[in-house]
Write an enzyme that holds these catalytic residues in place. Structure first.
Site, mmCIF file in Angstrom:
data_model
loop_
_atom_site.group_PDB
_atom_site.id
_atom_site.type_symbol
_atom_site.label_atom_id
_atom_site.label_comp_id
_atom_site.label_asym_id
_atom_site.label_seq_id
_atom_site.Cartn_x
_atom_site.Cartn_y
_atom_site.Cartn_z
ATOM 1 N N ASP A 158 -42.530 -31.817 -34.949
ATOM 2 C CA ASP A 158 -41.792 -32.014 -33.922
ATOM 3 C C ASP A 158 -40.992 -33.419 -33.850
ATOM 4 O O ASP A 158 -41.349 -34.151 -34.694
ATOM 5 C CB ASP A 158 -42.545 -31.610 -32.573
ATOM 6 C CG ASP A 158 -41.832 -31.834 -31.441
ATOM 7 O OD1 ASP A 158 -40.518 -31.306 -31.269
ATOM 8 O OD2 ASP A 158 -42.076 -32.485 -30.210
ATOM 9 N N SER A 159 -40.083 -33.431 -32.910
ATOM 10 C CA SER A 159 -39.336 -34.766 -32.711
ATOM 11 C C SER A 159 -40.338 -35.657 -32.050
ATOM 12 O O SER A 159 -40.106 -37.025 -32.361
ATOM 13 C CB SER A 159 -38.115 -34.727 -31.838
ATOM 14 O OG SER A 159 -38.715 -34.072 -30.476
ATOM 15 N N TYR A 206 -34.387 -35.001 -30.572
ATOM 16 C CA TYR A 206 -33.539 -34.162 -31.183
ATOM 17 C C TYR A 206 -32.609 -33.579 -30.456
ATOM 18 O O TYR A 206 -31.323 -33.199 -30.929
ATOM 19 C CB TYR A 206 -34.374 -33.035 -31.909
ATOM 20 C CG TYR A 206 -35.044 -33.400 -33.173
ATOM 21 C CD1 TYR A 206 -35.158 -34.772 -33.630
ATOM 22 C CD2 TYR A 206 -35.903 -32.444 -33.649
ATOM 23 C CE1 TYR A 206 -35.740 -35.123 -34.683
ATOM 24 C CE2 TYR A 206 -36.648 -33.080 -34.933
ATOM 25 C CZ TYR A 206 -36.388 -34.155 -35.460
ATOM 26 O OH TYR A 206 -37.334 -34.473 -36.577
ATOM 27 N N GLY A 207 -32.697 -33.347 -29.080
ATOM 28 C CA GLY A 207 -31.781 -32.558 -28.295
ATOM 29 C C GLY A 207 -30.600 -32.932 -28.144
ATOM 30 O O GLY A 207 -29.630 -31.994 -27.804
ATOM 31 N N CYS A 252 -40.862 -26.983 -32.675
ATOM 32 C CA CYS A 252 -39.712 -27.776 -31.792
ATOM 33 C C CYS A 252 -38.530 -26.622 -31.765
ATOM 34 O O CYS A 252 -38.037 -26.198 -32.889
ATOM 35 C CB CYS A 252 -39.153 -28.758 -32.580
ATOM 36 S SG CYS A 252 -37.586 -29.561 -31.850
ATOM 37 N N ASN A 253 -38.014 -26.284 -30.561
ATOM 38 C CA ASN A 253 -37.282 -25.078 -30.283
ATOM 39 C C ASN A 253 -35.970 -25.892 -30.826
ATOM 40 O O ASN A 253 -35.098 -25.027 -31.512
ATOM 41 C CB ASN A 253 -36.968 -24.819 -28.839
ATOM 42 C CG ASN A 253 -38.290 -24.063 -28.266
ATOM 43 O OD1 ASN A 253 -38.160 -23.115 -28.409
ATOM 44 N ND2 ASN A 253 -39.332 -24.785 -28.090
ATOM 45 N N THR A 254 -35.612 -26.940 -30.605
ATOM 46 C CA THR A 254 -34.207 -27.753 -31.066
ATOM 47 C C THR A 254 -34.150 -27.570 -32.661
ATOM 48 O O THR A 254 -32.949 -26.973 -33.176
ATOM 49 C CB THR A 254 -34.196 -28.842 -30.478
ATOM 50 O OG1 THR A 254 -34.528 -29.163 -29.195
ATOM 51 C CG2 THR A 254 -32.760 -29.469 -30.606
ATOM 52 N N CYS A 302 -38.644 -25.612 -24.423
ATOM 53 C CA CYS A 302 -39.010 -26.811 -25.400
ATOM 54 C C CYS A 302 -40.486 -27.188 -25.479
ATOM 55 O O CYS A 302 -41.335 -26.898 -24.464
ATOM 56 C CB CYS A 302 -38.151 -27.940 -24.545
ATOM 57 S SG CYS A 302 -38.699 -29.433 -25.233
ATOM 58 N N THR A 303 -41.009 -27.543 -26.679
ATOM 59 C CA THR A 303 -42.443 -27.487 -26.817
ATOM 60 C C THR A 303 -42.927 -28.765 -25.986
ATOM 61 O O THR A 303 -44.330 -28.827 -25.624
ATOM 62 C CB THR A 303 -42.701 -27.665 -28.086
ATOM 63 O OG1 THR A 303 -42.057 -28.702 -28.753
ATOM 64 C CG2 THR A 303 -42.578 -26.550 -28.935
ATOM 65 N N HIS A 304 -42.086 -29.752 -25.400
ATOM 66 C CA HIS A 304 -42.591 -30.932 -24.456
ATOM 67 C C HIS A 304 -42.911 -30.253 -23.149
ATOM 68 O O HIS A 304 -43.990 -30.822 -22.539
ATOM 69 C CB HIS A 304 -41.513 -31.746 -24.383
ATOM 70 C CG HIS A 304 -41.526 -32.664 -25.477
ATOM 71 N ND1 HIS A 304 -40.880 -32.533 -26.611
ATOM 72 C CD2 HIS A 304 -41.809 -34.350 -25.585
ATOM 73 C CE1 HIS A 304 -40.928 -33.630 -27.570
ATOM 74 N NE2 HIS A 304 -41.501 -34.417 -27.001
HETATM 75 N N1 DGL Z 1 -39.710 -30.603 -28.348
HETATM 76 C C1 DGL Z 1 -38.441 -30.339 -28.989
HETATM 77 C C2 DGL Z 1 -38.075 -28.792 -28.595
HETATM 78 O O1 DGL Z 1 -39.094 -27.812 -28.410
HETATM 79 C C3 DGL Z 1 -37.379 -30.981 -27.884
HETATM 80 C C4 DGL Z 1 -37.393 -32.680 -27.671
HETATM 81 C C5 DGL Z 1 -36.322 -33.415 -28.014
HETATM 82 O O2 DGL Z 1 -34.887 -33.379 -27.475
HETATM 83 O O3 DGL Z 1 -36.591 -34.082 -29.196
HETATM 84 O O4 DGL Z 1 -36.942 -28.372 -28.369
#
Ligand code: DGL
Length: 264
Positions: free
Chosen positions: A9-10, A41-42, A72-74, A183-185
């Site tokens: 992930d990021s 990453y977003g 990570c979805n992004t 988003c996984t966060h």
């Molecule tokens: N955890 C990332 C996701 O699932 C996003 C966080 C980021 O912007 O880096 O999209």
């Protein structure tokens, strides 16, 4: 088979996925990479997220990973297609917002989605909506700055609360009865969301389904670990290990050394 599963992930967001995988598949050996130097990453261009995802996957393969979770979805939206073209034989599990279960749950026909700008503006998200939510009202809310707050361990701070209140407002105003954490966060702020939302909104995240999907892919390919792993997960970051160690303890109660990693 005792080869590891690579997860990236990021930053710390993918730990919400790692926790689900650990709970469902305790025999598996896990390697986690947080690309913290490039967080978030977003708001990064697709080309950069693709480049980073390729480098992280190459590193995981060099560690003999038998499967990779793009936690990570992004990064999934930007890079999963490319990664699958590069490594057609490798099981690559990507994440996408839980629009499908939320859409089939919603009685009001209105769902809210919290995610990064990168995810919400992606072609992949547009086709997800076209497939599962074309007859629904979907309130998509980019949550600029929220992943950074979580990254710093500020799960309940007044700043985080103010951000989340602001991002929930259009979703609540529209009368949505399902909320997708895209988003996984964001699963790490569930306690805050519970405080801010009433019972009329059900929250959906993808972690548990991803762990089940991984299990079935590994099973089909005969790759499931058959013996308990004696290895603790290995953690790497391209950012500051000491900071990651602190947040890792806060989020998952895991106290361990995090290795620095440079993939330039
Ligand atoms: N955890 C990332 C996701 O699932 C996003 C966080 C980021 O912007 O880096 O999209």
């Amino acid at each position: 088979m005792q080869a590891p599963i690579g997860i990236f992930d990021s930053g710390v967001g993918g730990l919400s996925v790692l926790a689900e995988v650990q709970a469902l598949l305790p025999n598996e050996r896990l390697i986690y990479i947080a690309d913290s130097h490039y967080l978030p990453y977003g708001d990064k261009p697709n080309a950069l997220v693709i480049e980073r995802s390729v480098k992280l996957t190459e590193y995981l393969l060099a560690q003999q990973a038998k499967a990779v979770i793009v936690a990570c979805n992004t990064a999934t939206a930007a890079a999963a297609g490319h990664l699958r073209e590069c490594w057609p034989e490798l099981p690559i599990i990507g994440l996408e917002p839980a629009v499908k279960p939320a859409a089939s749950y919603s009685k009001q026909g209105k769902i809210g989605v919290l995610a990064t700008q990168g995810t919400l503006s992606s072609q992949r998200f547009a086709s997800l909506l076209a497939r599962y939510a074309s007859t629904l009202e979907v309130v998509s809310q980019p949550c600029i700055g929220l992943a950074d707050q979580i990254e710093r361990g500020l799960l309940m701070s007044s700043e985080t609360r103010a951000l989340v209140e602001r991002y929930l407002q259009p979703i609540q105003q529209a009368g949505c009865d399902a909320l997708v954490l895209g988003c996984t966060h964001y699963p790490f702020i569930k306690p805050l969301l519970e405080e801010l939302l009433d019972d009329s909104i059900k929250v959906f995240d993808t972690g548990p389904a991803i762990a089940r999907q991984l299990r079935s892919v590994l099973f089909q390919r005969g790759l499931l670990a058959d013996q308990p792993s004696s290895h603790f997960p290995a953690f790497y970051t391209t950012g500051w290990p000491a900071q990651f160690e602190q947040v890792l303890y806060l989020l998952l109660n895991i106290r361990t050394a995090v290795q620095p990693l440079s993939l330039e």
